[in-house]
Design a protein around this motif. Structure first.
Motif, PDB file in Angstrom:
ATOM      1  N   ALA A  37      15.264  -1.411  -2.884  1.00 41.80           N
ATOM      2  CA  ALA A  37      14.067  -0.562  -2.977  1.00 41.80           C
ATOM      3  C   ALA A  37      13.008  -1.082  -2.025  1.00 41.80           C
ATOM      4  O   ALA A  37      12.935  -2.283  -1.761  1.00 41.80           O
ATOM      5  CB  ALA A  37      13.527  -0.569  -4.402  1.00 41.80           C
ATOM      6  N   PRO A  38      12.162  -0.193  -1.534  1.00 33.30           N
ATOM      7  CA  PRO A  38      11.076  -0.654  -0.655  1.00 33.30           C
ATOM      8  C   PRO A  38      10.102  -1.533  -1.432  1.00 33.30           C
ATOM      9  O   PRO A  38       9.865  -1.302  -2.620  1.00 33.30           O
ATOM     10  CB  PRO A  38      10.406   0.635  -0.196  1.00 33.30           C
ATOM     11  N   PRO A  39       9.554  -2.556  -0.790  1.00 36.24           N
ATOM     12  CA  PRO A  39       8.617  -3.455  -1.472  1.00 36.24           C
ATOM     13  C   PRO A  39       7.460  -2.732  -2.137  1.00 36.24           C
ATOM     14  O   PRO A  39       6.995  -3.146  -3.195  1.00 36.24           O
ATOM     15  CB  PRO A  39       8.118  -4.370  -0.352  1.00 36.24           C
ATOM     16  N   SER A  40       7.008  -1.634  -1.554  1.00 33.97           N
ATOM     17  CA  SER A  40       5.870  -0.923  -2.139  1.00 33.97           C
ATOM     18  C   SER A  40       6.189  -0.385  -3.530  1.00 33.97           C
ATOM     19  O   SER A  40       5.289  -0.184  -4.339  1.00 33.97           O
ATOM     20  CB  SER A  40       5.433   0.215  -1.224  1.00 33.97           C
ATOM     21  N   ASP A  41       7.477  -0.176  -3.837  1.00 37.60           N
ATOM     22  CA  ASP A  41       7.874   0.318  -5.153  1.00 37.60           C
ATOM     23  C   ASP A  41       8.130  -0.806  -6.153  1.00 37.60           C
ATOM     24  O   ASP A  41       8.293  -0.547  -7.340  1.00 37.60           O
ATOM     25  CB  ASP A  41       9.153   1.161  -5.054  1.00 37.60           C
ATOM     26  N   THR A  42       8.202  -2.039  -5.664  1.00 40.97           N
ATOM     27  CA  THR A  42       8.578  -3.157  -6.534  1.00 40.97           C
ATOM     28  C   THR A  42       7.617  -4.330  -6.437  1.00 40.97           C
ATOM     29  O   THR A  42       7.967  -5.449  -6.808  1.00 40.97           O
ATOM     30  CB  THR A  42      10.003  -3.636  -6.176  1.00 40.97           C
ATOM     31  N   VAL A  43       6.425  -4.085  -5.954  1.00 40.62           N
ATOM     32  CA  VAL A  43       5.454  -5.161  -5.745  1.00 40.62           C
ATOM     33  C   VAL A  43       5.295  -5.994  -7.004  1.00 40.62           C
ATOM     34  O   VAL A  43       5.410  -7.219  -6.980  1.00 40.62           O
ATOM     35  CB  VAL A  43       4.077  -4.594  -5.320  1.00 40.62           C
ATOM     36  N   ARG A  44       5.032  -5.336  -8.103  1.00 41.23           N
ATOM     37  CA  ARG A  44       4.743  -6.041  -9.353  1.00 41.23           C
ATOM     38  C   ARG A  44       5.914  -6.905  -9.789  1.00 41.23           C
ATOM     39  O   ARG A  44       5.731  -8.036 -10.228  1.00 41.23           O
ATOM     40  CB  ARG A  44       4.390  -5.010 -10.431  1.00 41.23           C
ATOM     41  N   LEU A  45       7.126  -6.391  -9.657  1.00 35.58           N
ATOM     42  CA  LEU A  45       8.309  -7.137 -10.057  1.00 35.58           C
ATOM     43  C   LEU A  45       8.356  -8.485  -9.338  1.00 35.58           C
ATOM     44  O   LEU A  45       8.535  -9.524  -9.961  1.00 35.58           O
ATOM     45  CB  LEU A  45       9.556  -6.311  -9.747  1.00 35.58           C
ATOM     46  N   PHE A  46       8.188  -8.468  -8.027  1.00 33.86           N
ATOM     47  CA  PHE A  46       8.283  -9.702  -7.249  1.00 33.86           C
ATOM     48  C   PHE A  46       7.072 -10.614  -7.469  1.00 33.86           C
ATOM     49  O   PHE A  46       7.218 -11.815  -7.659  1.00 33.86           O
ATOM     50  CB  PHE A  46       8.452  -9.395  -5.760  1.00 33.86           C
ATOM     51  N   LEU A  47       5.887 -10.049  -7.446  1.00 35.03           N
ATOM     52  CA  LEU A  47       4.690 -10.881  -7.527  1.00 35.03           C
ATOM     53  C   LEU A  47       4.498 -11.492  -8.910  1.00 35.03           C
ATOM     54  O   LEU A  47       3.903 -12.558  -9.032  1.00 35.03           O
ATOM     55  CB  LEU A  47       3.459 -10.090  -7.093  1.00 35.03           C
TER      56      LEU A  47
END
Length: 150
Positions: A37-47
């Motif tokens: 998935a593009p980072p913009s859709d998963t920002v919260r997951l990673f951060l």
């Protein structure tokens, strides 16, 4: 609709490999997560994975493993992003839960023992916070953001 869980699993594997000192396996798992998935859709997951993930993202950029995606997440980590789940009040989430169950404004007011006007105010605010145009879109976005469970 389960891609988030797969990405989360790969991310956890990446952190486990990193903790075990296996940087290459960690980067491979991170690459699998970033590919889905593009980072913009998963920002919260990673951060939300904190400093260890930030270190791994920096390593990904340094070793040219999905450098654009990793750099985008690192850039976003330096900005003040508030997840909609953090912006919604407990009461707004309660109202949203009733909306998801198909309750009318009057039914929500009765269930929460608040006025109809207060229900409408809560709905107006949560719609703005979720950038939703209608109740269906609000519920859909809330589920996608894991504010509401399926």
């Amino acid at each position: 609709g389960r891609v988030w869980y797969v990405i989360h699993g790969h991310s956890l594997h990446a952190l486990a490999y990193q903790a075990a000192g296996d940087t290459q396996a960690a980067l491979t798992a991170l690459e699998a997560a970033l590919t889905l998935a593009p980072p913009s859709d998963t920002v919260r997951l990673f951060l939300d994975m904190g400093t260890p993930m930030l270190h791994l993202l920096r390593e990904a950029v340094a070793q040219d493993v999905m450098p654009d995606a990793a750099a985008e997440l690192l850039s976003l980590s330096n900005q003040d992003h508030q997840h909609p789940a953090d912006a919604l009040t407990e009461r707004e989430i309660e109202v949203l839960t009733h909306i998801a169950a198909g309750a009318s404004n009057q039914e929500i007011a009765e269930a929460l023992v608040i006025s109809l006007g207060t229900v409408k105010s809560h709905i107006h605010r949560l719609m703005n916070k979720l950038h939703a145009q209608n109740r269906t879109e609000a519920v859909s976005k809330a589920r996608a953001l894991h504010i509401l469970l399926d």
